[in-house]
Motif scaffolding. Structure first.
Motif, PDB file in Angstrom:
ATOM      1  N   TYR A  14       4.293 -40.581   8.474  1.00 42.37           N
ATOM      2  CA  TYR A  14       4.881 -39.407   9.120  1.00 42.37           C
ATOM      3  C   TYR A  14       4.301 -39.245  10.522  1.00 42.37           C
ATOM      4  O   TYR A  14       3.106 -39.407  10.738  1.00 42.37           O
ATOM      5  N   ILE A  87      12.696 -35.403  10.619  1.00 42.17           N
ATOM      6  CA  ILE A  87      11.384 -36.032  10.461  1.00 42.17           C
ATOM      7  C   ILE A  87      11.382 -37.366  11.198  1.00 42.17           C
ATOM      8  O   ILE A  87      12.238 -38.219  10.942  1.00 42.17           O
ATOM      9  N   PHE A  89       9.461 -40.822  11.574  1.00 44.64           N
ATOM     10  CA  PHE A  89       8.464 -41.632  10.872  1.00 44.64           C
ATOM     11  C   PHE A  89       8.601 -43.089  11.293  1.00 44.64           C
ATOM     12  O   PHE A  89       9.591 -43.478  11.925  1.00 44.64           O
ATOM     13  N   LEU A 152       9.734 -30.700   2.674  1.00 44.14           N
ATOM     14  CA  LEU A 152       9.935 -30.702   4.121  1.00 44.14           C
ATOM     15  C   LEU A 152       9.409 -29.429   4.762  1.00 44.14           C
ATOM     16  O   LEU A 152       8.824 -29.458   5.846  1.00 44.14           O
ATOM     17  N   LEU A 155       5.737 -29.812   5.076  1.00 48.31           N
ATOM     18  CA  LEU A 155       5.386 -30.669   6.214  1.00 48.31           C
ATOM     19  C   LEU A 155       5.446 -29.903   7.531  1.00 48.31           C
ATOM     20  O   LEU A 155       4.551 -30.023   8.378  1.00 48.31           O
ATOM     21  N   GLN A 171      -0.357 -34.127   5.114  1.00 52.54           N
ATOM     22  CA  GLN A 171       0.972 -34.446   5.627  1.00 52.54           C
ATOM     23  C   GLN A 171       1.444 -35.806   5.126  1.00 52.54           C
ATOM     24  O   GLN A 171       2.588 -35.950   4.676  1.00 52.54           O
ATOM     25  N   GLN A 172       0.571 -36.792   5.194  1.00 52.47           N
ATOM     26  CA  GLN A 172       0.960 -38.136   4.769  1.00 52.47           C
ATOM     27  C   GLN A 172       1.247 -38.186   3.269  1.00 52.47           C
ATOM     28  O   GLN A 172       2.177 -38.874   2.827  1.00 52.47           O
ATOM     29  N   PHE A 175       4.575 -36.612   2.754  1.00 53.06           N
ATOM     30  CA  PHE A 175       5.633 -37.486   3.255  1.00 53.06           C
ATOM     31  C   PHE A 175       5.931 -38.618   2.273  1.00 53.06           C
ATOM     32  O   PHE A 175       7.092 -39.031   2.121  1.00 53.06           O
TER      33      PHE A 175
END
Length: 301
Positions: A14, A87, A89, A152, A155, A171-172, A175
């Motif tokens: 992410y 998002i 990524f 989401l 995040l 966060q990761q 994700f």
């Protein structure tokens, strides 16, 4: 339908994300070779997007991944107010595109597994990284839109404090769950009855979170017994319906605390709490800090 194949590890990571409320008449920006994947998840309305020669209508409950090496553009403006998460990524590993999914490797028997394990022990590659392929649909209808929306939203909220290493780690992790949900939407058998019930209940709770909802009202609204709903939501979301509702209210309150100047008591009313003291108590229970201190911590961060 195009399928994106990624070699893992390394894991896709992410970069940044956000939430957009686009009024009728607005178009998604046109960009070429942006060098990152752009995941779009629409919750209401519809985005009209083209990528090279392919055109997509991304309506509520659908997701589209725009490629990092292609030209994408709006094919028409939004016809109604449209809300969506975006998002960015990327992966540092290999990736490719095909028109259909790659068949899973056949299931091997116990004897064959043992023989393969012996081969690995005896080979020099025993300690090398074993890679595999993750398949993601470029455009898909989500199996559990409410569950995806929760991830989401988490995040986006974590962006507020992403200068903290532990927050970047969270966060990761969140994700990777997003990636798993996208991959799961390729399953041909569709969602289980339990998942369907939980999704319907979650959608109703999110739509009516400002109201005083009883278990009976929830059951009548989606035609399932309250006990069955509770069992399904515990299985799919890891919490009971009331706890899910409270968590959603708190998440909405956090957004209002950070994005508006509304008084704390007013924010409590906006997200379904009749009494300011009860709102503050529930917020502190879930977040470990009062609404006022939560706002102050961010504004002075």
């Amino acid at each position: 339908m195009p399928i994106i194949h990624m070699t893992i590890p390394p894991l896709p990571h992410y970069i940044i994300g956000g939430y957009t409320l686009a009024p009728a008449g607005r178009k998604h920006p046109s960009r070429r070779n942006i060098e990152v994947f752009d995941l779009l998840v629409v919750t209401r309305g519809c985005l009209y997007i083209g990528e090279e020669e392919q055109h997509y209508e991304v309506s509520g409950g659908h997701a589209l991944i725009l490629r990092p090496d292609a030209y994408h553009y709006a094919t028409r403006a939004c016809q109604e107010q449209t809300s969506y998460y975006w998002i960015h990524f990327q992966t540092t590993g290999q990736w490719g595109l095909s028109e259909e999914a790659i068949a899973e490797e056949r299931v091997v028997g116990t004897k064959e597994l043992i023989e393969k394990a012996k081969e690995r022990v005896l080979s020099s590659s025993f300690y090398t990284t074993q890679t595999f392929t993750k398949q993601l649909p470029q455009f898909t209808k989500l199996l559990q839109p409410s569950k995806m929306e929760s991830l989401l939203n988490q995040l986006v909220l974590l962006n507020m404090n992403d200068h903290i290493p532990s927050v970047k780690w969270k966060q990761q992790l969140a994700f990777q769950e997003v990636i798993e949900h996208l991959s799961a939407s390729m399953e041909t058998q569709g969602p289980t009855p339990s998942a369907l019930c939980a999704e319907q209940a979650a959608s109703y709770l999110r739509e009516h979170y400002r109201d005083n909802i009883t278990a009976q009202e929830l059951g009548e609204s989606i035609n399932f017994h309250p006990v069955y709903i509770a069992r399904c939501m515990q299985k799919e979301f890891g919490c009971a319906p009331f706890d899910y509702l409270m968590r959603f209210r708190i998440e909405r309150a956090k957004l209002l605390l950070l994005q508006t100047d509304l008084a704390v008591a007013r924010i409590g009313e906006e997200v379904g709490f009749n009494h300011a003291a009860y709102f503050a108590s529930c917020f502190a229970k879930y977040e470990g800090i009062s609404p006022r201190k939560y706002r102050q911590r961010f504004s002075h961060g």
